[in-house]
Enzyme design. Structure first.
Site, mmCIF file in Angstrom:
data_model
loop_
_atom_site.group_PDB
_atom_site.id
_atom_site.type_symbol
_atom_site.label_atom_id
_atom_site.label_comp_id
_atom_site.label_asym_id
_atom_site.label_seq_id
_atom_site.Cartn_x
_atom_site.Cartn_y
_atom_site.Cartn_z
ATOM 1 N N ARG A 59 -53.478 7.879 -5.001
ATOM 2 C CA ARG A 59 -52.789 6.590 -4.885
ATOM 3 C C ARG A 59 -52.283 6.112 -6.252
ATOM 4 O O ARG A 59 -52.918 6.344 -7.271
ATOM 5 C CB ARG A 59 -53.721 5.530 -4.305
ATOM 6 C CG ARG A 59 -54.073 5.718 -2.842
ATOM 7 C CD ARG A 59 -54.968 4.613 -2.337
ATOM 8 N NE ARG A 59 -56.214 4.543 -3.096
ATOM 9 C CZ ARG A 59 -56.476 3.665 -4.055
ATOM 10 N NH1 ARG A 59 -55.566 2.764 -4.400
ATOM 11 N NH2 ARG A 59 -57.635 3.683 -4.683
ATOM 12 N N LYS A 199 -53.462 3.562 3.653
ATOM 13 C CA LYS A 199 -54.067 2.414 2.990
ATOM 14 C C LYS A 199 -53.210 1.156 3.099
ATOM 15 O O LYS A 199 -53.733 0.042 2.951
ATOM 16 C CB LYS A 199 -54.341 2.748 1.522
ATOM 17 C CG LYS A 199 -55.494 3.738 1.339
ATOM 18 C CD LYS A 199 -56.777 3.261 2.029
ATOM 19 C CE LYS A 199 -57.947 4.199 1.762
ATOM 20 N NZ LYS A 199 -59.160 3.803 2.541
ATOM 21 N N SER A 236 -66.676 6.561 -3.364
ATOM 22 C CA SER A 236 -66.552 8.014 -3.396
ATOM 23 C C SER A 236 -67.734 8.652 -4.124
ATOM 24 O O SER A 236 -68.151 8.186 -5.184
ATOM 25 C CB SER A 236 -65.246 8.391 -4.097
ATOM 26 O OG SER A 236 -65.095 9.788 -4.161
ATOM 27 N N LYS A 240 -71.153 8.758 1.838
ATOM 28 C CA LYS A 240 -70.755 7.980 3.029
ATOM 29 C C LYS A 240 -70.387 8.888 4.208
ATOM 30 O O LYS A 240 -70.874 8.700 5.325
ATOM 31 C CB LYS A 240 -69.580 7.071 2.639
ATOM 32 C CG LYS A 240 -69.014 6.215 3.759
ATOM 33 C CD LYS A 240 -68.156 5.094 3.198
ATOM 34 C CE LYS A 240 -66.979 5.595 2.394
ATOM 35 N NZ LYS A 240 -65.809 5.938 3.229
ATOM 36 N N ASP A 255 -63.999 5.799 7.763
ATOM 37 C CA ASP A 255 -63.431 5.123 6.595
ATOM 38 C C ASP A 255 -63.088 3.641 6.764
ATOM 39 O O ASP A 255 -63.299 2.868 5.840
ATOM 40 C CB ASP A 255 -62.175 5.870 6.145
ATOM 41 C CG ASP A 255 -61.758 5.516 4.733
ATOM 42 O OD1 ASP A 255 -62.640 5.421 3.851
ATOM 43 O OD2 ASP A 255 -60.555 5.327 4.504
#
Length: 534
Positions: A59, A199, A236, A240, A255
């Site tokens: 990103r 996102k 991160s 998870k 997510d």
């Protein structure tokens, strides 16, 4: 202009005119054909589609802007979101429209949000066919029979070949991600990284849902056979995805989720998993998705036989695979479950200070949520022992348009309303900091997590941590008791105390910006050196 596919209203109704061709809601097979025909992507030996994103392999956070208007002036957290004027956005939109003239475009009509009452219908217009397949995998795909009546709530236009003009468009570079959250329009230009689309939907839902008393969350979620829902927050590298992928429990999503009055629901219809050093032995379900038709691999290097080499990071460490959720065997068919019974906040504490698990009060949970702490190792060279603290508020600061306290207060309210038990799980280091100690044993983490989720850990004896004030179990069958007392795992207890004081100060310094926005009970939940002295 040539038009193919099934749709309700053409893109001309959104002011997008002049394209040579527009393909609406093509299937996976059709998008494969287009991506290969246009030279955008190639096939792997297992049948996945692989594409490279060029300069941008992640990103472009510094190039993301939110349109600042009179309506959102007091709603947006401007310390975290770069403003763009409505005039600059309008100029940018006009230039996007001009840029797509004479291009072949691909359109997907999709949904963000598995809960019918809180969903966002999204039309995504892309320049690349593989981008169209990516977003088709990641969002929720309506039944084909519903496409002729699909009404768009949000528009995303993704044109990697567009180059922004900072002076003309009020941005930073030739790359731009511009979000008009009031009009629900997102413009993405100058980057081929597909994750920007995903996102952008998350950002919009994070802005819209709190006003409906729905908590948007950057988390994974699963549900047990008895209907007990668990939510996993974590940055991160904290585990998870790994810890929420439990074959004994149904995966809701990995997510992005919302928490309404009725329970948890997935925002997405797919997964976007990291693949660097992915192995069939460690993560068999995710690995299997990379060997089948329909999955999109991003920046994954292929060998001479077109077999993915997941150990090759020559393009980027951030290699990814994007696949629909139903590729995971134990995935939920509805993307919904009841209100959480447990919330797990994950951290990989490289300072070696935190216990493997701790029970949090609602105030401590809000403090931990607003802090969003984990730690990264300083490097991989031998002898490097100094970890680096990372604080990302709400475990997802880049996607939070509103002030963190708004999300924190909403989370605290829901925890109280539904009697949720909150846990902090440390998957980081024990017996010393990174470079000295060892990584927390995954077997112990899974045993403690299982006991937390089935409720048996609540019956254990607990002590109060002298630095952080949360409750730590003293023992659990099947887990080495020494792991539960991190100070005792250090060869030098005084060195542990020094490291703990250091981390406490980092927490307190980071939280200063939130202190005026929360009540005294949350501020009092801060870790304190005074507690250690007592």
């Amino acid at each position: 202009m040539t038009t193919t596919g099934t749709f309700n209203k053409p893109i001309e109704s959104q002011g997008l005119t002049g394209a040579v061709s527009v393909a609406y809601n093509l299937s996976e097979a059709e998008l494969y054909e287009e991506a290969v025909r246009r030279g955008e992507a190639t096939l792997t030996s297992g049948g996945a589609l692989v594409a490279e994103t060029g300069q941008h392999t992640g990103r472009s956070a510094k190039d993301k802007f939110v349109v600042r208007t009179a309506d959102n002036e007091d709603k947006i957290w401007w310390d975290n979101n770069k403003p763009m004027s409505p005039q600059a956005f309008e100029t940018l939109f006009d230039d996007f429209k001009a840029h797509l003239v004479d291009k072949e475009l691909f359109v997907q009509d999709l949904t963000g949000g598995a809960d019918e009452r809180h969903k966002l219908n999204v039309r995504v217009v892309t320049e690349y066919a593989w981008h169209n397949l990516f977003i088709r995998n990641l969002l929720i795909r309506p039944d084909r029979s519903d496409l002729p009546t699909f009404e768009t709530d949000m528009l995303i236009v993704d044109l990697p070949s567009f180059r922004a003009d900072p002076e003309r468009h009020g941005c930073r570079t030739e790359t731009v991600v511009a979000c008009d959250l009031d009009r629900k329009i997102v413009l993405i230009g100058g980057t081929s990284y597909a994750g920007e689309m995903k996102k952008s939907v998350f950002t919009a839902l994070n802005y819209l849902l709190p006003e409906k008393n729905v908590m948007p969350m950057h988390c994974s979620a699963n549900v047990g056979p008895s209907g007990d829902t668990a939510v996993f927050f974590g940055l991160s590298g904290t585990g998870k995805t790994t810890l929420s992928a439990d074959p004994r429990r149904t995966l809701i999503g990995d997510d992005e989720h919302g928490w309404s009055d009725d329970g948890v629901f997935n925002f997405e219809g797919g997964c976007y998993a990291k693949t660097i050093r992915l192995s069939a032995e460690a993560e068999p379900e995710i690995y299997a998705t990379t060997q089948r038709f329909g999955t999109v691999l991003e920046n994954v290097v292929l060998d001479d036989t077109r077999t993915p080499d997941f150990d090759d990071a020559s393009l980027t460490e951030n290699t990814r695979c994007a696949y629909p959720l139903h590729f995971i065997p134990n995935a939920s068919e509805t993307g919904q479950a009841g209100n959480p019974k447990n919330i797990i906040m994950l951290t990989a504490d490289a300072f070696g200070v935190m216990p493997p698990i701790a029970r949090l009060t609602p105030e401590q949970a809000m403090y931990t949520f607003l802090s969003g702490y984990t730690a990264k190792v300083a490097g991989t060279e031998k002898g490097v022992t100094e970890p680096e603290a990372t604080f990302s508020t709400c475990f997802g600061a880049p996607f939070m348009p509103r002030h963190p306290s708004e999300y924190g207060n909403l989370l605290r309210k829901k925890i109280a309303e539904h009697g949720v038990t909150c846990w902090l799980v440390n998957t980081g280091w024990t017996g010393g900091a990174y470079g000295v100690g060892n990584r927390m044993p995954i077997k112990a983490t899974r045993a403690l997590l299982s006991a937390a989720l089935d409720g048996s850990l609540n019956d254990a004896e607990f002590r109060i941590d002298p630095f952080f004030g949360f409750e730590v179990p003293v023992s659990l069958s099947g887990v080495d008791d020494s792991l539960l007392d991190p100070r005792g795992t250090w060869p030098d207890p005084e060195a542990y105390d020094s490291q703990a004081v250091k981390l406490v100060e980092m927490f307190r310094e980071n939280f200063r910006k939130f202190a005026p926005h929360v009540d005294a009970a949350v501020n009092d939940a801060a870790p304190t050196v005074r507690m250690a002295a007592e």
